[in-house]
Design an enzyme around this catalytic site. Structure first.
Site, PDB file in Angstrom:
ATOM      1  N   ASP A 197      -1.666 -30.854  26.067  1.00 43.06           N
ATOM      2  CA  ASP A 197      -1.687 -29.465  25.599  1.00 43.06           C
ATOM      3  C   ASP A 197      -3.043 -29.125  24.982  1.00 43.06           C
ATOM      4  OD1 ASP A 197      -1.421 -30.974  23.327  1.00 43.06           O
ATOM      5  OD2 ASP A 197       0.336 -29.920  22.553  1.00 43.06           O
ATOM      6  N   SER A 198      -3.939 -30.126  24.918  1.00 41.86           N
ATOM      7  CA  SER A 198      -5.327 -29.864  24.516  1.00 41.86           C
ATOM      8  C   SER A 198      -5.982 -28.874  25.491  1.00 41.86           C
ATOM      9  CB  SER A 198      -6.136 -31.171  24.457  1.00 41.86           C
ATOM     10  OG  SER A 198      -5.990 -31.904  25.651  1.00 41.86           O
ATOM     11  N   ASP A 219       2.460 -32.854  28.797  1.00 36.98           N
ATOM     12  CA  ASP A 219       2.782 -32.621  27.390  1.00 36.98           C
ATOM     13  C   ASP A 219       3.864 -31.559  27.252  1.00 36.98           C
ATOM     14  OD1 ASP A 219       1.878 -33.902  25.116  1.00 36.98           O
ATOM     15  OD2 ASP A 219      -0.128 -33.008  25.218  1.00 36.98           O
ATOM     16  N   LYS A 228       5.385 -36.078  27.599  1.00 39.39           N
ATOM     17  CA  LYS A 228       4.961 -36.636  26.301  1.00 39.39           C
ATOM     18  C   LYS A 228       5.432 -35.701  25.195  1.00 39.39           C
ATOM     19  CE  LYS A 228       0.500 -36.716  24.832  1.00 39.39           C
ATOM     20  NZ  LYS A 228       0.559 -35.848  23.621  1.00 39.39           N
ATOM     21  N   GLU A 261       5.360 -35.033  20.922  1.00 36.52           N
ATOM     22  CA  GLU A 261       4.773 -35.369  19.610  1.00 36.52           C
ATOM     23  C   GLU A 261       5.875 -35.515  18.564  1.00 36.52           C
ATOM     24  OE1 GLU A 261       1.651 -32.803  18.242  1.00 36.52           O
ATOM     25  OE2 GLU A 261       0.504 -33.013  20.099  1.00 36.52           O
ATOM     26  N   GLU A 313      -2.647 -41.668  17.637  1.00 37.74           N
ATOM     27  CA  GLU A 313      -3.871 -40.870  17.500  1.00 37.74           C
ATOM     28  C   GLU A 313      -4.419 -40.935  16.075  1.00 37.74           C
ATOM     29  OE1 GLU A 313      -3.765 -36.986  19.283  1.00 37.74           O
ATOM     30  OE2 GLU A 313      -5.665 -36.394  18.366  1.00 37.74           O
TER      31      GLU A 313
HETATM   32  O1  KIV Z   1      -3.232 -33.101  24.429  1.00 43.33           O
HETATM   33  C1  KIV Z   1      -3.917 -34.126  24.483  1.00 43.33           C
HETATM   34  O2  KIV Z   1      -5.024 -34.143  25.060  1.00 43.33           O
HETATM   35  C2  KIV Z   1      -3.423 -35.319  23.833  1.00 43.33           C
HETATM   36  C3  KIV Z   1      -4.323 -36.516  23.794  1.00 43.33           C
HETATM   37  C4  KIV Z   1      -5.420 -36.313  22.839  1.00 43.33           C
HETATM   38  C5  KIV Z   1      -3.575 -37.762  23.523  1.00 43.33           C
HETATM   39  O3  KIV Z   1      -2.336 -35.326  23.353  1.00 43.33           O
END
Ligand code: KIV
Length: 263
Positions: free
Chosen positions: A43-44, A82, A111, A113, A180
């Protein structure tokens, strides 16, 4: 393509796992040709691709569009998607709907969090046959609660909580866990405490794998240089140089040359 089983085996064999983020078709095609083990559509992308100031702005529609592009470009890679901000906090049905959409878009896993408050949903998703990667330590979706991008698990109590969280995620069925921004020693302790592989970003050398944001490792933003980052290219300079080269050739009329035209 590697599988969930490969992740476990890699840890048992002490063979490290490499993961990079990817958000688009053309870089996915390059990663598909590389030896990189797996791709994270993180989600970055809300920050890197859309210019927002945090991952809080990633939506399910955004995630789906980028996952689809990446899967088209990297058909041979294991792609983790994500779960976007709050998609796991509105009840199991809403969470499962989001998982359903991401998996049907072509992801190999999702993924999530957080730990304690997500354990029931994670167990439910795993039970439904979908592999889940956990993510603890610095969890950017909680940035407003954490008070910024700070190293986590520094006190003894916080460190113990992280170890407990990792165990909880393993129990819930996660096939691997992203760690992280935590101290090296804690990265080691957590990795030893669970039998599933840990994948670190700013978590030291002892995790079972490493993940970096593709644009960061390529040096796309010269101003972004956290301590944990190693740059493997200077794409910023390379691209700016190429663009100025094109601009100059247009100005001095050396482009297009005769052989670059239809006679
Ligand atoms: O969203 C992302 O890029 C991440 C990584 C930094 C692990 O969660």
């Amino acid at each position: 393509m590697i599988s969930v089983q490969t992740f476990t085996k890699r840890k048992q064999q002490n063979r490290k796992i490499s993961m990079v983020t990817c958000y688009d078709f053309w870089s996915a095609k390059i990663i598909n040709q590389s030896d990189i083990d797996c791709i994270l559509v993180g989600d970055s992308l809300a920050v890197v691709m859309h210019g927002f100031d945090s991952t809080v702005h990633a939506t399910l529609d955004m995630m789906k569009m980028h996952v689809a592009a990446v899967v088209r470009g990297a058909p041979d890679k294991f792609v983790v998607a994500d779960m976007p901000f709050l998609s796991c906090s509105k009840g199991i049905n809403v969470g499962m709907d989001a998982v359903h959409e991401l998996m049907q878009t072509g992801a190999s896993a999702v993924k999530i969090e957080g730990a304690a408050h997500q354990a029931d949903l994670i167990a439910h998703i795993v039970e439904a046959g979908v592999p889940v990667m956990g993510h603890i330590g610095l969890t950017p979706q909680s940035i407003h609660n954490l008070g910024g991008h700070k190293v986590q698990g520094k006190s003894e109590g916080d460190a113990q909580k992280l170890i407990d969280d990792a165990k909880r995620l393993e129990q819930a069925g996660c096939f691997s866990i992203v760690l992280e921004c935590i101290p090296n020693k804690l990265g080691d302790c957590v990795s030893r405490a669970v039998s599933v592989p840990t994948i670190g970003i700013g978590a030291g050398p002892h995790t079972d794998g490493q993940v970096l944001v593709l644009h960061d490792l390529l040096g796309a933003d010269p101003d972004f240089c956290p301590k944990f980052l190693r740059r493997y290219a200077n794409v910023n300079q390379l691209v700016a140089g190429a663009l100025n080269g094109f601009h100059e050739d247009v100005r001095n009329q050396s482009f297009p040359a005769l052989e670059e035209t239809y006679g």
